[in-house]
Scaffold this motif. Structure first.
Motif, PDB file in Angstrom:
ATOM      1  N   UNK A 217      18.746 -19.617 -10.105  1.00  0.00           N
ATOM      2  CA  UNK A 217      18.191 -18.366  -9.593  1.00  0.00           C
ATOM      3  C   UNK A 217      16.868 -18.115 -10.295  1.00  0.00           C
ATOM      4  N   UNK A 218      15.850 -17.730  -9.547  1.00  0.00           N
ATOM      5  CA  UNK A 218      14.579 -17.363 -10.152  1.00  0.00           C
ATOM      6  C   UNK A 218      13.915 -16.269  -9.323  1.00  0.00           C
ATOM      7  N   UNK A 219      13.492 -15.197  -9.981  1.00  0.00           N
ATOM      8  CA  UNK A 219      12.764 -14.134  -9.292  1.00  0.00           C
ATOM      9  C   UNK A 219      11.303 -14.560  -9.215  1.00  0.00           C
ATOM     10  N   UNK A 220      10.780 -14.591  -8.021  1.00  0.00           N
ATOM     11  CA  UNK A 220       9.392 -15.013  -7.798  1.00  0.00           C
ATOM     12  C   UNK A 220       8.662 -13.851  -7.149  1.00  0.00           C
ATOM     13  N   UNK A 221       7.542 -13.485  -7.737  1.00  0.00           N
ATOM     14  CA  UNK A 221       6.878 -12.248  -7.340  1.00  0.00           C
ATOM     15  C   UNK A 221       5.946 -12.356  -6.146  1.00  0.00           C
ATOM     16  N   UNK A 222       5.319 -13.500  -5.933  1.00  0.00           N
ATOM     17  CA  UNK A 222       4.373 -13.558  -4.812  1.00  0.00           C
ATOM     18  C   UNK A 222       4.766 -14.618  -3.786  1.00  0.00           C
ATOM     19  N   UNK A 223       4.373 -14.369  -2.558  1.00  0.00           N
ATOM     20  CA  UNK A 223       4.762 -15.193  -1.409  1.00  0.00           C
ATOM     21  C   UNK A 223       4.255 -16.630  -1.524  1.00  0.00           C
ATOM     22  N   UNK A 224       3.030 -16.809  -1.977  1.00  0.00           N
ATOM     23  CA  UNK A 224       2.456 -18.158  -2.068  1.00  0.00           C
ATOM     24  C   UNK A 224       3.249 -19.018  -3.060  1.00  0.00           C
ATOM     25  N   UNK A 225       3.590 -18.442  -4.208  1.00  0.00           N
ATOM     26  CA  UNK A 225       4.375 -19.178  -5.197  1.00  0.00           C
ATOM     27  C   UNK A 225       5.758 -19.482  -4.656  1.00  0.00           C
ATOM     28  N   UNK A 226       6.332 -18.530  -3.942  1.00  0.00           N
ATOM     29  CA  UNK A 226       7.655 -18.734  -3.346  1.00  0.00           C
ATOM     30  C   UNK A 226       7.644 -19.909  -2.374  1.00  0.00           C
ATOM     31  N   UNK A 227       6.652 -19.971  -1.524  1.00  0.00           N
ATOM     32  CA  UNK A 227       6.553 -21.080  -0.565  1.00  0.00           C
ATOM     33  C   UNK A 227       6.379 -22.412  -1.280  1.00  0.00           C
ATOM     34  N   UNK A 228       5.548 -22.431  -2.326  1.00  0.00           N
ATOM     35  CA  UNK A 228       5.371 -23.675  -3.088  1.00  0.00           C
ATOM     36  C   UNK A 228       6.662 -24.067  -3.808  1.00  0.00           C
TER      37      UNK A 228
END
Length: 116
Positions: free
Chosen positions: A66-77
């Motif tokens: 599990x990892x909380x990712x704050x921005x959409x671009x990082x999430x997609x990568x």
């Protein structure tokens, strides 16, 4: 902000996923040992007999990251990185990756703050 959830059928992929998340700027992750439904099916339950083929190809343990990712671009990568590490997630027995929206979070350290 979203939680990236990766259920990995090959525990040997965990370190590569964690390294990839760090490289992408994720500030943290949690890893738990997990067991999928296929491993829990008992051969003696006739109601579930049709699912026996799932059990036969299941691994004894999975790892869930599990990892909380704050921005959409990082999430997609991050999602692409998981697929690069694990292979074709559409293939049975590989794993899954999905996200869950987070409306509020407390206690997330920024990368620069977490290394001080």
């Amino acid at each position: 902000m979203e939680v990236l959830v990766c259920v990995l059928n090959r525990e040997e992929d965990v370190n590569r996923i964690l390294e990839g998340l760090l490289d992408l700027g994720a500030t943290g992750a949690t890893v738990i040992e997990s067991t999928g439904l296929a491993r829990l099916i008992d051969r003696k339950l006739p109601v579930l007999a049709g699912l026996q083929s799932l059990r036969d190809r299941a691994r004894p343990h999975n790892a869930t990251v599990f990892s909380v990712i704050e921005d959409r671009a990082t999430l997609e990568r991050a999602m692409q990185m998981v697929q690069d590490v694990c292979g074709d997630l559409e293939s049975p027995g590989t794993g899954i990756v999905f996200t869950i929206p987070v409306s509020k979070a407390v206690g997330l350290a920024r990368r620069s703050e977490s290394r001080e």
